[in-house]
Design a protein around this motif. Structure first.
Motif, mmCIF file in Angstrom:
data_model
loop_
_atom_site.group_PDB
_atom_site.id
_atom_site.type_symbol
_atom_site.label_atom_id
_atom_site.label_comp_id
_atom_site.label_asym_id
_atom_site.label_seq_id
_atom_site.Cartn_x
_atom_site.Cartn_y
_atom_site.Cartn_z
ATOM 1 N N SER A 82 61.272 8.465 16.821
ATOM 2 C CA SER A 82 59.829 8.227 17.174
ATOM 3 C C SER A 82 59.042 8.394 15.833
ATOM 4 O O SER A 82 58.091 7.497 15.553
ATOM 5 C CB SER A 82 59.262 9.083 18.344
ATOM 6 O OG SER A 82 60.066 8.578 19.276
ATOM 7 N N ILE A 114 54.867 8.913 21.054
ATOM 8 C CA ILE A 114 54.616 10.443 21.189
ATOM 9 C C ILE A 114 55.910 11.012 20.324
ATOM 10 O O ILE A 114 57.192 10.504 20.577
ATOM 11 C CB ILE A 114 54.628 10.674 22.827
ATOM 12 C CG1 ILE A 114 53.444 10.158 23.127
ATOM 13 C CG2 ILE A 114 54.580 12.432 22.654
ATOM 14 C CD1 ILE A 114 53.428 10.146 24.947
ATOM 15 N N THR A 151 61.310 10.585 24.171
ATOM 16 C CA THR A 151 60.902 8.924 24.594
ATOM 17 C C THR A 151 61.582 8.894 25.792
ATOM 18 O O THR A 151 63.035 9.092 25.700
ATOM 19 C CB THR A 151 61.370 8.352 23.223
ATOM 20 O OG1 THR A 151 60.758 8.965 22.157
ATOM 21 C CG2 THR A 151 60.985 6.926 23.391
ATOM 22 N N ASP A 165 61.775 1.552 19.352
ATOM 23 C CA ASP A 165 61.822 2.811 19.409
ATOM 24 C C ASP A 165 62.938 3.199 20.761
ATOM 25 O O ASP A 165 62.565 2.711 21.774
ATOM 26 C CB ASP A 165 60.842 3.917 19.320
ATOM 27 C CG ASP A 165 60.962 5.248 19.409
ATOM 28 O OD1 ASP A 165 62.205 5.593 19.001
ATOM 29 O OD2 ASP A 165 60.166 5.896 19.873
HETATM 30 MG MG LIG Z 1 61.179 9.831 20.380
#
Ligand SMILES: [Mg+2]
Ligand SMILES: Nc1nc2c(ncn2[C@@H]2O[C@H](COP(=O)(O)OP(=O)(O)OP(=O)(O)O)[C@@H](O)[C@H]2O)c(=O)[nH]1
Length: 445
Positions: A231, A244, A252, A271
Motif C-alpha cells: 500500500s 491505508i 488491506t 493494490d
Molecule cells: Mg496494504
C-alpha cells in the motif's frame, strides 16, 4: 419498418456548440417544418450547409446551421440533417423536442450506427471501432480505432476469408471431376494454405490482451506478503495517500484500483491484500479477490520486505509466475532504507521513494512494448473468440487432410471456418450479437 430518428449527437452540458441529428425517410420534410432559411432543405443539394432560424411553431428557438446529407451518402445511409446550434443544456433539448413533435421519434441506444450497419455503410468491426474511438483512453488507442474504422481490419479478414472460400471451391470443383480422375489441386498445397490461414487467425487472436491495454489501460498489480509495503508503494506511485498503511499485517482487505497516465498510456494500478494463510474470513475473501486481479493483470510487482531477508518471497514469486503465465512479473525488494547493503535486483524504498523510478520505467517499457505489436486493429473478446473458433475449424480441415478424408469433408470444415470469419465482420449476424454490441452505445450515436 422505417423510422425517422432525432437526437443530440454531442455530449450534453455547457459547450460552444451542439449537434442535433435527424435521420430517416422523413428527415428532410420534418426538418423543413422547423427550419426557416433562404432555401428549403428539400431543395438543397447534398453536403451543403445552410444558415437559418430554428422554430417550434411560431417560437424562435435558435439560429442554426443545417448540414444536408442525402441518402445514400450519409453516416446512416438515409437522408440526414445535422443541425449545429448553440451549446448549453436548453437549446439543443428544445430543438430535439421540436423535431419529435414534428414527427421524428427518439432513437434506441446506438440506432444511428445500427442503421448504418444495416444499410451496409459500416461492418461490425467498424461499428466496434466507433465505440472504441468514443471511449478511447489513449492517443494510440484512438489512432488504432481510426484505422479500424476506415476498414483495414475488415480488408484483411476479407482477404483471408476469400482465400479460404477459393480453396473450398477448388476442393468442391474437384468432386465434379472425380469420376474422370483429374486432380485440380494438390492436397499438400491445400494443407499449406490452411496452416498459413490458421497461423494468421492465431496471431490476430493473441492481440486481444494488448488491445485491452489500449482500450482500458495497462493493468499493474502490487502483490506480496502482508506488511511488505504494497500500500505504501501504491500510494507513492499514485502520488497521493489513497490506501491505508499500517504496521498491522492484513491491513488491506479489498483491492483498490486507481488510474494514472504514464507516458501516453493509461495505467490501472491495483493494490491487493497481503497473501498468507489466515483464519480471518474477510481476509480470506480478500485473498480470493487477489487471484482474479492477478489473472487480468499485465504486470505484477511482487513486493518483498528486504529487511526480513532478500529471498523471503522467492517461492511466492515463482508460484505466482507459474500460476499466471499470461502476466509479466517483477520481483521488487522493498524497504531498502533499512538496509546496510543491497545485492542484485530491484531495490526500492516505497517509504522514501528512492529507486521507485525503476518501477515506473519498467511499467512504461512493458506497457509500450505490449501495444507496439498492435498497429491496425483492436481485437475485442468477440473477435478473439471467433478467431479461435475459426482456427479450430481450420484445424479440423487439416486433420481431415492428414487422415486422407474425402475432399467433401475437408471442404465442409473450411466452409465452417469461413462462416465463423464472416461473423466477425457481420457478413453473418443475428439479433443477439447486434443487441450485445449496441448495448454499450448512447442514444445519439
Ligand atoms: Mg496494504
Ligand atoms: N522503512 C520502511 N518502511 C516501510 C516501507 N514500505 C512500507 N513500510 C512500512 O511497512 C508497514 C506496512 O506497510 P503497508 O504499505 O501497509 O504494507 P502492505 O504490504 O500494504 O500490508 P498489508 O496491506 O497488510 O498486506 C508500514 O508500517 C509501512 O510504513 C519502506 O520502504 N521502508
Amino acid at each position: 419498418m422505417s423510422r425517422t430518428i432525432a437526437a443530440l449527437a454531442t455530449a450534453p452540458g455547457i459547450a460552444g456548440l451542439n449537434v442535433v441529428r435527424i435521420s430517416g425517410e422523413k428527415a428532410i420534410s420534418i426538418a423543413d417544418k422547423c427550419f426557416v432559411g433562404k432555401t428549403k432543405l428539400a431543395e438543397a443539394k447534398t453536403h451543403t450547409i445552410h444558415y437559418g432560424n430554428f422554430k417550434n411553431g411560431d417560437t424562435l428557438i435558435d439560429t442554426v446551421t443545417a448540414s444536408t446529407f442525402l441518402a445514400p451518402n450519409s453516416y446512416t445511409g438515409e437522408d440526414t440533417i445535422e443541425f449545429g446550434c448553440h451549446g448549453g443544456n436548453i437549446v439543443a433539448g428544445q430543438i430535439v423536442d421540436a423535431l419529435l413533435a414534428a414527427g421524428a421519434v427518439m432513437p434506441e441506444p446506438g440506432e444511428f450506427t445500427r442503421t448504418a450497419f444495416l444499410n451496409g455503410k459500416l461492418d461490425l468491426t467498424q461499428v466496434e471501432a466507433v465505440a472504441d474511438i468514443i471511449h478511447s483512453t489513449s492517443v494510440a488507442g484512438a489512432l488504432t480505432s481510426a484505422r479500424q474504422l476506415i476498414g483495414e481490419f475488415t480488408q484483411r479478414l476479407k482477404e483471408l476469408r476469400h482465400g479460404l472460400i477459393r480453396t473450398a471451391g477448388l476442393l468442391e470443383l474437384e468432386l465434379d471431376f472425380s469420376e474422370e480422375d483429374i486432380e485440380l489441386i494438390d492436397n499438400s498445397e491445400v494443407r499449406a494454405r490452411l496452416v498459413e490461414s490458421q497461423k494468421y487467425c492465431n496471431n490476430l487472436a493473441e492481440k486481444f490482451r494488448a488491445s485491452e491495454v489500449l482500450r482500458s489501460g495497462f493493468i499493474v498489480a502490487v502483490a506480496g506478503f502482508p506488511n511488505s509495503g504494497k500500500s505504501t508503494l501504491f500510494n507513492k506511485l499514485l502520488q497521493k495517500n489513497r490506501a491505508i498503511v499500517s504496521e498491522i499485517e492484513g491491513t488491506t482487505r479489498d483491492y483498490i484500483e486507481e488510474d494514472i497516465l504514464l507516458g501516453d498510456i493509461k495505467v490501472r494500478l491495483i493494490d491487493t491484500a497481503g497473501l498468507r494463510e489466515t483464519e480471518d474470513i474477510i481476509e480470506i475473501a480478500g485473498i480470493k479477490l487477489v487471484e482474479s486481479v492477478l489473472e487480468q493483470s499485465n504486470l505484477v510487482l511482487v513486493l518483498n520486505d528486504a529487511s526480513k531477508g532478500f529471498n523471503q518471497s522467492d517461492e511466492l514469486f515463482i508460484t505466482l509466475k507459474e500460476k499466471y503465465p499470461n502476466s509479466e512479473f517483477m520481483l521488487v525488494q522493498n524497504k531498502s532504507d533499512l538496509l546496510d547493503k543491497t545485492a542484485d535486483g530491484v531495490f526500492v524504498s516505497a517509504k522514501t521513494g528512492e529507486g521507485t523510478e525503476k518501477i515506473t520505467d519498467k511499467i512504461k517499457t512493458a506497457s509500450k512494448s505490449s501495444i507496439d505489436r498492435l498497429n491496425d486493429v483492436l481485437i475485442n473478446k468477440r473477435h478473439a473468440d471467433l478467431l479461435r473458433r475459426t482456427s479450430l475449424e481450420i484445424q479440423r480441415g487439416i486433420d481431415a487432410i492428414d487422415a486422407n478424408m474425402q475432399n467433401e469433408i475437408i471442404a465442409i470444415d473450411i466452409r465452417n471456418a469461413t462462416n465463423t470469419l464472416g461473423e466477425i465482420t457481420g457478413d453473418q449476424w443475428n439479433e443477439e450479437v447486434l443487441a450485445e454490441i449496441f448495448s454499450g452505445f448512447c442514444i445519439g450515436k
